[in-house]
Design a protein around this motif. Structure first.
Motif, PDB file in Angstrom:
ATOM      1  N   TRP A   1       0.921  -1.296  -0.249  1.00 22.88           N
ATOM      2  CA  TRP A   1       0.120  -0.045   0.220  1.00 22.88           C
ATOM      3  C   TRP A   1       0.955   1.295  -0.011  1.00 22.88           C
ATOM      4  O   TRP A   1       2.036   1.313   0.631  1.00 22.88           O
ATOM      5  CB  TRP A   1      -0.811   0.041   1.215  1.00 22.88           C
ATOM      6  N   LYS A   2       0.409   2.253  -0.565  1.00 20.39           N
ATOM      7  CA  LYS A   2       0.831   3.617  -0.484  1.00 20.39           C
ATOM      8  C   LYS A   2      -0.129   4.489   0.429  1.00 20.39           C
ATOM      9  O   LYS A   2      -1.062   4.121   0.653  1.00 20.39           O
ATOM     10  CB  LYS A   2       0.998   4.284  -1.962  1.00 20.39           C
ATOM     11  N   HIS A   3       0.500   5.677   0.518  1.00 22.70           N
ATOM     12  CA  HIS A   3      -0.436   6.662   1.433  1.00 22.70           C
ATOM     13  C   HIS A   3      -0.606   8.061   0.625  1.00 22.70           C
ATOM     14  O   HIS A   3       0.277   8.609   0.063  1.00 22.70           O
ATOM     15  CB  HIS A   3      -0.057   6.751   2.880  1.00 22.70           C
ATOM     16  N   THR A   4      -1.571   8.715   1.165  1.00 28.39           N
ATOM     17  CA  THR A   4      -1.986  10.039   0.729  1.00 28.39           C
ATOM     18  C   THR A   4      -1.236  11.241   1.455  1.00 28.39           C
ATOM     19  O   THR A   4      -0.603  10.807   2.267  1.00 28.39           O
ATOM     20  CB  THR A   4      -3.457  10.404   0.659  1.00 28.39           C
ATOM     21  N   ASN A   5      -1.427  12.320   1.288  1.00 25.58           N
ATOM     22  CA  ASN A   5      -1.100  13.371   2.151  1.00 25.58           C
ATOM     23  C   ASN A   5      -1.911  13.178   3.483  1.00 25.58           C
ATOM     24  O   ASN A   5      -2.874  12.452   3.303  1.00 25.58           O
ATOM     25  CB  ASN A   5      -1.286  14.790   1.423  1.00 25.58           C
TER      26      ASN A   5
ATOM     27  N   ASP B   1      -3.746   2.343  -4.871  1.00 23.83           N
ATOM     28  CA  ASP B   1      -4.191   3.154  -6.027  1.00 23.83           C
ATOM     29  C   ASP B   1      -4.059   4.578  -5.640  1.00 23.83           C
ATOM     30  O   ASP B   1      -4.816   5.519  -6.202  1.00 23.83           O
ATOM     31  CB  ASP B   1      -5.391   2.726  -6.785  1.00 23.83           C
ATOM     32  N   VAL B   2      -3.573   4.809  -4.249  1.00 26.08           N
ATOM     33  CA  VAL B   2      -3.415   6.214  -4.008  1.00 26.08           C
ATOM     34  C   VAL B   2      -2.035   6.640  -4.001  1.00 26.08           C
ATOM     35  O   VAL B   2      -1.290   5.765  -4.031  1.00 26.08           O
ATOM     36  CB  VAL B   2      -4.173   6.384  -2.281  1.00 26.08           C
ATOM     37  N   ARG B   3      -1.656   7.990  -3.689  1.00 29.06           N
ATOM     38  CA  ARG B   3      -0.523   8.454  -3.927  1.00 29.06           C
ATOM     39  C   ARG B   3      -0.427   9.802  -3.140  1.00 29.06           C
ATOM     40  O   ARG B   3      -1.318  10.533  -2.984  1.00 29.06           O
ATOM     41  CB  ARG B   3      -0.074   8.540  -5.068  1.00 29.06           C
ATOM     42  N   LYS B   4       0.863  10.032  -2.634  1.00 30.05           N
ATOM     43  CA  LYS B   4       1.132  11.497  -2.292  1.00 30.05           C
ATOM     44  C   LYS B   4       1.400  12.387  -2.987  1.00 30.05           C
ATOM     45  O   LYS B   4       2.386  12.217  -4.079  1.00 30.05           O
ATOM     46  CB  LYS B   4       2.139  11.195  -0.971  1.00 30.05           C
ATOM     47  N   LEU B   5       0.697  13.522  -3.073  1.00 28.61           N
ATOM     48  CA  LEU B   5       0.816  14.460  -4.120  1.00 28.61           C
ATOM     49  C   LEU B   5       1.202  15.778  -3.532  1.00 28.61           C
ATOM     50  O   LEU B   5       1.110  16.066  -2.350  1.00 28.61           O
ATOM     51  CB  LEU B   5      -0.689  14.536  -4.629  1.00 28.61           C
ATOM     52  N   GLU B   6       1.633  16.935  -4.260  1.00 32.91           N
ATOM     53  CA  GLU B   6       1.852  17.984  -3.897  1.00 32.91           C
ATOM     54  C   GLU B   6       0.732  18.909  -3.276  1.00 32.91           C
ATOM     55  O   GLU B   6      -0.678  18.387  -3.992  1.00 32.91           O
ATOM     56  CB  GLU B   6       2.359  19.096  -5.017  1.00 32.91           C
TER      57      GLU B   6
END
Length: 228
Positions: free
Chosen positions: A149-153, A205-210
């Motif tokens: 898994w990945k994580h968001t902000n 399917d999530v990701r950390k963005l600016e």
């Protein structure tokens, strides 16, 4: 629930970030400010006990209603956060704090009546709380790595359209009454004041963005100030 106590050294705070929090983004602080900052750090570092906690839970995001549903709780998180959390398979609720020891140190400075030190400590406390939350994100990433898994902000009540009063819904979700020693007042203020809480989305399917600061209408957000 995962909880960890840290030291000041664990936070890896460069002096430049402390000065930036004080308003010295594009200029060098006065030598007196630098000296006072170093003196204050020598006093406070031995007593610091910053800590963080997080736990994972199931939930769903409704982008049309701009809400997050978990168990019997519904958060009105606003358009910006709902969009960033969509696609999450679970959610990490977290709390991080500079600690009651730091707040006690601030009270000592107030009794001494030195306004310069009080101002420096206020900026330092904000940096410590955010850096502690950064360490929490690193620990979370390691915690969910086995599931790929990945994580968001991370997002907190009071920012990005999520009303601060929803702290009253967030804190009862923690397995303990006062996570990391943090308590919540009737007006949704966290004590110690230099604390952070909120939610992070996790999944494949999530990701950390600016941070989408350009979409936010809250002018006093520390992240917006950092990107200006």
């Amino acid at each position: 629930m995962f909880e960890q106590e840290l030291t000041y050294q664990d936070l890896h705070i460069p002096s430049s970030e402390i000065y930036e929090a004080m308003g010295y983004k594009d200029s060098i602080p006065d030598p007196m400010v630098i000296e006072e900052t170093h003196t204050l750090l020598k006093r406070v570092i031995p007593r610091l006990r910053p800590r963080y906690t997080f736990f994972l839970t199931e939930g769903t995001v409704d982008t049309e209603k701009e809400s997050l549903h978990t168990h019997d709780t519904v958060f009105s998180i606003g358009k910006t956060i709902a969009r960033q959390l969509r696609g999450s398979e679970a959610f990490a609720f977290f709390a991080a704090t500079a600690g009651i020891e730091f707040e006690e140190f601030q009270h000592t400075l107030q009794q001494e009546g030195d306004m310069v030190k009080i101002y420096i400590a206020d900026s330092l406390g904000s940096v410590i709380a955010e850096k502690t939350a950064d360490c929490m994100e690193v620990a979370l990433a390691e915690y969910i790595q086995s599931k790929n898994w990945k994580h968001t902000n991370r997002y907190s009540p009071g920012y990005c359209g999520w009303h601060v009063s929803e702290q009253q819904k967030l804190f009862p979700l923690f397995p303990v009454t006062s996570p990391c020693g943090i308590r919540l007042t009737d007006s949704s203020l966290m004590i110690p004041i230099k604390s952070v809480s909120g939610v992070i989305g996790v999944g494949t399917d999530v990701r950390k963005l600016e941070y989408t600061c350009g979409l936010c209408t809250y002018e006093n957000c520390y992240r917006k100030r950092k990107h200006q």
